[in-house]
Design a protein around this motif. Sequence first.
Motif, PDB file in Angstrom:
ATOM      1  N   ILE A  23       0.839  -1.200   0.000  1.00  0.00           N
ATOM      2  CA  ILE A  23       0.000   0.000   0.000  1.00  0.00           C
ATOM      3  C   ILE A  23       0.877   1.254   0.000  1.00  0.00           C
ATOM      4  N   ILE A  24       1.921   1.236   0.807  1.00  0.00           N
ATOM      5  CA  ILE A  24       2.848   2.367   0.835  1.00  0.00           C
ATOM      6  C   ILE A  24       3.488   2.564  -0.538  1.00  0.00           C
ATOM      7  N   ALA A  25       3.795   1.467  -1.202  1.00  0.00           N
ATOM      8  CA  ALA A  25       4.395   1.554  -2.536  1.00  0.00           C
ATOM      9  C   ALA A  25       3.438   2.231  -3.525  1.00  0.00           C
ATOM     10  N   GLU A  26       2.149   1.926  -3.431  1.00  0.00           N
ATOM     11  CA  GLU A  26       1.166   2.565  -4.322  1.00  0.00           C
ATOM     12  C   GLU A  26       1.071   4.061  -4.030  1.00  0.00           C
ATOM     13  N   LEU A  27       1.103   4.427  -2.750  1.00  0.00           N
ATOM     14  CA  LEU A  27       1.028   5.845  -2.406  1.00  0.00           C
ATOM     15  C   LEU A  27       2.267   6.587  -2.888  1.00  0.00           C
ATOM     16  N   LYS A  28       3.424   5.943  -2.781  1.00  0.00           N
ATOM     17  CA  LYS A  28       4.639   6.571  -3.299  1.00  0.00           C
ATOM     18  C   LYS A  28       4.570   6.719  -4.815  1.00  0.00           C
ATOM     19  N   ALA A  29       4.020   5.718  -5.499  1.00  0.00           N
ATOM     20  CA  ALA A  29       3.887   5.792  -6.955  1.00  0.00           C
ATOM     21  C   ALA A  29       2.928   6.898  -7.376  1.00  0.00           C
ATOM     22  N   SER A  30       1.919   7.165  -6.542  1.00  0.00           N
ATOM     23  CA  SER A  30       0.923   8.193  -6.865  1.00  0.00           C
ATOM     24  C   SER A  30       1.475   9.606  -6.708  1.00  0.00           C
ATOM     25  N   GLY A  55      -1.697   3.706  -8.168  1.00  0.00           N
ATOM     26  CA  GLY A  55      -0.889   4.885  -7.948  1.00  0.00           C
ATOM     27  C   GLY A  55      -0.433   5.566  -9.224  1.00  0.00           C
ATOM     28  N   GLU A  56      -0.024   4.787 -10.215  1.00  0.00           N
ATOM     29  CA  GLU A  56       0.498   5.380 -11.446  1.00  0.00           C
ATOM     30  C   GLU A  56      -0.594   6.113 -12.212  1.00  0.00           C
ATOM     31  N   VAL A  62      -6.910   8.637  -0.401  1.00  0.00           N
ATOM     32  CA  VAL A  62      -6.281   7.310  -0.342  1.00  0.00           C
ATOM     33  C   VAL A  62      -7.152   6.199  -0.928  1.00  0.00           C
ATOM     34  N   PRO A  63      -8.450   6.071  -0.569  1.00  0.00           N
ATOM     35  CA  PRO A  63      -9.251   4.978  -1.146  1.00  0.00           C
ATOM     36  C   PRO A  63      -9.311   5.014  -2.664  1.00  0.00           C
ATOM     37  N   TRP A  93       4.068   7.790   5.848  1.00  0.00           N
ATOM     38  CA  TRP A  93       3.529   6.587   6.466  1.00  0.00           C
ATOM     39  C   TRP A  93       4.626   5.568   6.765  1.00  0.00           C
ATOM     40  N   SER A  94       5.697   5.584   6.009  1.00  0.00           N
ATOM     41  CA  SER A  94       6.780   4.624   6.227  1.00  0.00           C
ATOM     42  C   SER A  94       7.617   4.967   7.455  1.00  0.00           C
TER      43      SER A  94
END
Length: 440
Positions: free
Chosen positions: A49-56, A231-232, A223-224, A72-73
């Motif tokens: 989930i953190i990876a998706e937020l970073k990608a976004s 994210g991309e 976020v949802p 968040w990390s």
Amino acid sequence: MALIATKNPLLTVGWEKGDAGWGIKEYEARGGYQSLRKILAEKTPPENIIAELKASVLRGRGGAGFPTGLKWSFMPKVINGDRYVVCNSDEGEPGTFKDLDLLRFDPHSVIEGMAIAAYVMSANRGYNYIHGEIFEIYKRFEDALDEARAAGLIGQNILGSGFNFELFAHHGYGAYICGEETGLLESIEGKKGQPRFKPPFPATFGLYGKPTTINNTETFAAVPYILKMGGEQYLNLGKPNNGGTKLFSISGHVNKPGNYEIPMGMPFAELLEMAGGMRGGRKLKAVIPGGSSAPVLPADIMMQCTMDYDSIAKGGSMLGSGAIIVMDETVCMVKALERLSYFYFEESCGQCTPCREGTGWLYRVVHRIENGEGRPEDLDLLMSVTDNIMGRTICALGDAASLPVRSFVQHFRSEFEHHIQNKQCLVPHDVQRAGSSFYM
């Protein structure tokens, strides 16, 4: 009543229904809680989930613009006991009113976003700190929490997953300083809302001395949707380093003031057109692009900017909370600065001497310039006072008081000099009266 306009509907998908669309049934009908249900059913690893937020490239929507996934990390993984997620809905920045409408029309998006954050960071409790002067919005959020609890989406063993998360609303008392994250934590703990020294930072020593992550209302609400679309894809709605869409609160001399959700990177000129253009067909004079604490920009610079963090910074200001205050040719810039300086003088908590004393100096000097008692050395005095405030306080309120002063004098120095030399406004009073709704 705020006007909601959008080209890429994410946060505002239900707002066209007004108060009829805020409930859990309407939220779920448009895909609400799907992200949370999927995460809990599949036991999605938090790092994914953190990876998706970073990608976004979702950046904090409260003003600082810090990358959400990175924030968040920071939550430590080796500390046992309580952990907290806190939503900062203390929307006290003059010109800002987007979070108010998010909580009024789409409160469940905030609840879902906070629940996902709690899952990612192994938090078992959360608080939404809501500005003290909007009690009806506090009540709306409480009603939404009741719906979420009844549906098993908040509380113990959520959806049979073994995940526990209790979420509460906390009603503030209208103090601007409680919008600062550590002042907010002090207030929740029942203390006087004064900022803390940092370090330690909230991620390790936050609410009740426990690890805590604090985000803005709009950040949690996004976020949802990010997890639903990826994210991309969310990033591609905006521009590099400025992912997705953002809500902008537009006030001042425009025909259609209100909240507008637009892709990050839209030209300001296009957004101004969406807001109906300048009221009365008057000429644009200046814009404060990120709430009252952001440096003011003259029209020629602002019209070259796009609405994203990097472009506004290049222009010499800050995107901040996304509160755009539009001023036309009827505005006396000295009078406008006098009003802003009075606000920060009144709202200083008094903990730091440079801010407690310096904000009073700034207001009194601008006040005497506005009232025909200015001296030639006053402009240099204002710059000297700001130099002795900025970077010398526990929180950023001192900077917030200083940046408007520096930018107003920098860009509109001739108006200040005219006041000092001629003991009157450069803008005639009858012209000011034509646009007097700007002054509060």
